[in-house]
Enzyme design. Structure first.
Site, PDB file in Angstrom:
ATOM      1  N   GLN A  68      -4.643  10.295   3.303  1.00 50.74           N
ATOM      2  CA  GLN A  68      -3.928  10.849   2.146  1.00 50.74           C
ATOM      3  C   GLN A  68      -4.923  11.562   1.236  1.00 50.74           C
ATOM      4  O   GLN A  68      -5.744  10.908   0.582  1.00 50.74           O
ATOM      5  CB  GLN A  68      -3.252   9.694   1.402  1.00 50.74           C
ATOM      6  CG  GLN A  68      -2.501  10.076   0.165  1.00 50.74           C
ATOM      7  CD  GLN A  68      -1.927   8.845  -0.515  1.00 50.74           C
ATOM      8  OE1 GLN A  68      -2.219   7.711  -0.116  1.00 50.74           O
ATOM      9  NE2 GLN A  68      -1.128   9.039  -1.531  1.00 50.74           N
ATOM     10  N   SER A  87      -6.134  12.086  -4.395  1.00 50.54           N
ATOM     11  CA  SER A  87      -7.037  11.907  -5.546  1.00 50.54           C
ATOM     12  C   SER A  87      -8.215  12.869  -5.481  1.00 50.54           C
ATOM     13  O   SER A  87      -8.715  13.186  -4.401  1.00 50.54           O
ATOM     14  CB  SER A  87      -7.590  10.479  -5.578  1.00 50.54           C
ATOM     15  OG  SER A  87      -6.555   9.548  -5.591  1.00 50.54           O
ATOM     16  N   GLU A 143       4.440   4.387  -0.911  1.00 51.78           N
ATOM     17  CA  GLU A 143       3.134   3.718  -0.923  1.00 51.78           C
ATOM     18  C   GLU A 143       3.223   2.425  -1.734  1.00 51.78           C
ATOM     19  O   GLU A 143       2.743   1.373  -1.303  1.00 51.78           O
ATOM     20  CB  GLU A 143       2.078   4.654  -1.530  1.00 51.78           C
ATOM     21  CG  GLU A 143       0.697   4.010  -1.612  1.00 51.78           C
ATOM     22  CD  GLU A 143      -0.382   4.964  -2.143  1.00 51.78           C
ATOM     23  OE1 GLU A 143      -0.046   6.088  -2.542  1.00 51.78           O
ATOM     24  OE2 GLU A 143      -1.557   4.554  -2.158  1.00 51.78           O
ATOM     25  N   GLU A 181      -2.080   0.105 -15.304  1.00 49.21           N
ATOM     26  CA  GLU A 181      -1.622   0.781 -16.523  1.00 49.21           C
ATOM     27  C   GLU A 181      -0.613   1.872 -16.178  1.00 49.21           C
ATOM     28  O   GLU A 181       0.397   2.058 -16.869  1.00 49.21           O
ATOM     29  CB  GLU A 181      -2.815   1.385 -17.287  1.00 49.21           C
ATOM     30  CG  GLU A 181      -3.764   0.366 -17.917  1.00 49.21           C
ATOM     31  CD  GLU A 181      -4.694  -0.302 -16.898  1.00 49.21           C
ATOM     32  OE1 GLU A 181      -4.837   0.210 -15.769  1.00 49.21           O
ATOM     33  OE2 GLU A 181      -5.282  -1.349 -17.230  1.00 49.21           O
TER      34      GLU A 181
END
Ligand SMILES: Cc1cc2nc3c(=O)[nH]c(=O)nc-3n(C[C@H](O)[C@H](O)[C@H](O)COP(=O)(O)OP(=O)(O)OC[C@H]3O[C@@H](n4cnc5c(N)ncnc54)[C@H](O)[C@@H]3O)c2cc1C
Length: 382
Positions: free
Chosen positions: A103, A106, A221, A363
């Site tokens: 993947q 990021s 995911e 978060e």
């Protein structure tokens, strides 16, 4: 569990008699790797049918192929938005594990704020030319393909200018550099994309609409990463830990006993939440904010399980790396079915901090729950 004479069970047993040691390809083509997928890749199994498949495969000693990202969240996105040609080309080898997927989302400057990614894809004839770099790419060193997010409309608002591609990892210009994490394992990597040419046919969905597909991927995911095992669905469960403590005579420490009761209770709550997600999937909905609730709880639960396992060992746990595995009070003998080997508890303890980072941080999950479930105001723009 469904009865012994359930017709699905009988038909599976007949299949397993005919295929006592099925190859990964045979398993994929029989629809048993992801039975909840529609035919021909799955068998459209409802939860009960899925339980039967799991049970019969376990009984037959048959293991499914492993392709975490491929089967867990790249495949479901291709099922959702891939062209018929993409589904034909990629889904069976993905299910059989013949082709591993990674993947490429990021970037060094875009993690939680993924939509700010800067990898560019520019059209050039029948191809896209990709330039940029990715980071924390699990399995990039063993993958044949990656799901890739790249910006194709640099002037559009951030969420609208992203497209979703299938990137062949052997394409010229793809460089993979290993990153070793603190467990000592090489799982993730840096990936550099220098003028990588990707065929136009590898665009998934509509140009510029990749963000909505990314949300499908990330939802799947989150579901995949919050299965029963404490480490993103893998490894021991809270019940395994409780059984192990019971098996070794229990603990008299009241605080440890309370923590054991707590992790066991968390494990039960998560089991019920998993059933809810299955019901939602059966009703035809893609994983929504409830996947974030589940992941937020499961990640912290994994850390509680691993932290408690280490505390139960006491100060000796600090010496684990130098003491023989068999002396580890938390460790079994490593044999299948007799509990998880000590090395896995050790690995789990060191890996556990990653649980609340990968797949969206604790978060970020809370932001999604706040904004999409509770209707609270959005994050102020940075
Ligand atoms: C084991 C592992 C495997 C991974 N595998 C992959 C992979 O295969 N492919 C891939 O693309 N990525 C992968 N990742 C990367 C992962 O998705 C990112 O690490 C994650 O999204 C967080 O991004 P970041 O590391 O850039 O942290 P940042 O986004 O820089 O966050 C830093 C800190 O700021 C907090 N923060 C950021 N924004 C907000 C906000 N709006 N409100 C409150 N707090 C905020 C975060 O919670 C965090 O604590 C993996 C990560 C791990 C740990």
């Amino acid at each position: 569990m469904p009865a012994e004479d359930d017709p699905h069970r009988a038909s599976l047993r007949r299949w397993l008699e005919a295929h006592p040691a099925p190859s990964a390809r045979e398993l994929a083509e029989s629809g048993l790797v992801a039975p909840h997928w529609p035919a021909p890749w799955g068998i459209g199994a409802d939860p009960t049918h899925q339980l039967i498949v799991d049970d019969e495969l376990r009984r037959g000693g048959v293991r499914r192929p492993t392709n975490t990202i491929g089967i867990g969240w790249a495949g479901p996105t291709l099922l959702f938005a891939g062209t018929p040609a993409q589904k034909d080309r990629y889904l069976f080898p993905l299910l059989s594990g013949e082709e591993i997927w990674c993947q490429l989302f990021s970037e060094p400057g875009a993690g939680s704020d993924l939509a700010s990614l800067t990898t560019r894809a520019v059209p050039d004839g029948d191809e896209w030319v990709v330039q940029g770099s990715k980071i924390w790419t699990s399995y990039a060193h063993s993958a044949q393909f990656g799901i890739l997010l790249a910006r194709t409309e640099p002037d559009a608002p951030v969420h609208q200018g992203i497209s979703y591609f299938i990137c062949p990892m052997d394409a010229p210009g793809v460089t993979v550099r290993p990153l070793i994490d603190m467990t000592g394992a090489h799982t993730f990597n840096e990936v550099f994309l220098d003028d990588v040419r990707i065929p136009a046919a590898n665009l998934v969905g509509t140009r510029g609409q990749g963000w909505s597909l990314a949300k499908v991927t990330l939802g799947n995911e989150r579901v995949s990463l919050s299965g029963a095992g404490a480490l993103w669905g893998m490894g021991p469960t809270a019940s395994d830990l409780v059984d192990r403590v019971r098996g070794s005579g229990g603990t008299g420490d009241p605080l440890l006993r309370q923590r054991l009761a707590r992790v066991w209770t968390e494990g039960e709550i998560l089991r019920l939440l998993r059933l809810r997600t299955v019901s939602a999937a059966l009703a035809g909905s893609e994983p929504g904010p409830e996947a974030s609730v589940r992941k937020a709880l499961a990640d912290e639960h994994g850390q509680h399980v691993m932290g408690l396992a280490r505390d139960l060992v006491g100060a000796r746990g600090m010496l684990q790396s130098t003491s023989p595995v068999s002396e580890h009070p938390m460790g079994g003998d490593g044999a299948e079915g007799s509990g998880w080997p000590a090395a896995l508890w050790d690995y789990g303890y060191l890996f556990a901090p990653a649980l609340t980072i990968g797949g969206g941080t604790a978060e970020v999950q809370r932001n999604i729950i706040a904004e999409r479930t509770l209707g609270l105001p959005h994050d102020p723009p940075v």
